[in-house]
Design a protein around this motif. Structure first.
Motif: not given
Length: 330
Positions: A22-37
């Motif tokens: 679950l942690l790996v999936l969450l990190v993967s999802a976060t890294s592929s949808t990084t918000p613009l800044s």
């Protein structure tokens, strides 16, 4: 010594593996949808934005028209599968370049300036840190500012596409002969509303258009100032020939101002799609009048719509790549 895994230990082990997955999936999802800044390059390349600004200002000073051309590149990039730098890719055996789409062919320009920006930014960053998609977004803002328009914080962190689509460019980019219903639908497909349509169309307050894009309007449209059409027919755009002759998109094509809206009210919109925004009884007439009378509101709201457009389907995180050459996939 032999270890025996009891049922309880097996359950605990499975629970641990589940949590790890679950942690790996969450990190993967976060890294592929990084918000613009706006601060995306503050640490990795603090000189990136000043470098882009320097090259843009020099290009616009050398040729005022270039400001509009760079702004248009960002528009034409974002309207085709998001702001991902796909417009910049040259044709190859596997890439059907968007440069060859009807709205861009012999029309989109400024690619050499983007090449120069990329070279200078990579030098400042000591490597390919800034994406070509982000360069387009920042160059568009800096072009507007260089011609007297508003500024805004550009959200950054886009990555570059590894493909392009000439068909999608042909299908998604609004054409100069569009009527209001077609324009509304085109912008709606990008998540942009009626106000965004009126604001972003005012990018035509700078730059020029070719005779071939407005010939039908000046000879056949009825909602056009007759003196305006006659002048264009006589000086710029004959019934045949002269396809590449240029006319200003509004009466002050080197200045970012509200002349675009004032011209529409006077039925002096150069393109059919421009005049479609003001016909005396249309759903966008009030917005055109509002911004014509209030430059400060226009500047503020134009900046907001540019930020909104720049957020269309960016590639972030692990998606795409940072091209070393904006014209080619790595």
């Amino acid at each position: 010594m032999t270890f025996v895994i009891t049922p309880k230990k097996k359950m605990a082990s499975r629970g641990y593996l589940f949590m790890l997955l679950l942690l790996v999936l969450l990190v993967s999802a976060t890294s592929s949808t990084t918000p613009l800044s706006p601060n995306f390059y503050n640490q990795s390349c603090p000189n990136a934005l000043t470098t882009i600004k320097r090259v843009v200002e020099a290009a616009v000073q050398n040729e005022t028209r270039m400001g509009a051309s760079l702004l248009r590149l960002h528009f034409h990039d974002c309207f085709v599968n998001g702001c991902d730098g796909s417009l910049l890719l040259d044709a190859t055996d596997t890439i059907d370049s968007e440069k060859n789409a009807f709205p861009n062919l012999n029309s989109a320009r400024g690619f050499e300036v983007i090449d120069e920006i990329k070279k200078e930014v990579d030098k400042a960053c000591r490597g390919p840190v800034v994406s070509c998609a982000d360069i387009l977004a920042v160059a568009a803002r800096d072009s507007v500012v260089a011609l007297g328009g508003p500024t805004w914080e550009v959200n950054l962190g886009r990555r570059d596409s590894t493909n392009a689509s000439r068909d999608d460019a042909n299908n998604n980019l609004p054409a100069p002969f569009f009527d209001l219903a077609q324009l509304i639908n085109s912008f709606k497909n990008q998540g942009l509303n009626l106000t965004d349509l009126v604001l972003l169309s005012a990018a035509h307050t700078i730059g020029f258009a070719r005779c071939v894009t407005f010939r039908n309007r000046i000879y056949n449209d009825s909602n056009i100032n007759p003196l305006f059409s006659a002048q264009l027919q006589f000086t710029v755009c004959p019934r045949s020939g002269g396809d590449d002759n240029l006319a200003g998109l509004d009466s002050t094509p080197a200045n970012f101002d509200v002349s675009y809206y004032l011209n529409l009210i006077q039925k002096k919109g150069l393109l059919h799609s421009d005049q479609a925004l003001f016909n005396g009884n249309g759903s966008t007439d009030a917005l055109v009048t509002q911004y014509a009378l209030n430059p400060r509101a226009f500047y503020k709201d134009f900046a907001s719509s540019m930020i909104k457009m720049g957020n269309i389907n960016p590639l972030t995180g692990n998606q795409g790549q940072i091209r070393t050459n904006c014209r080619k996939v790595n």
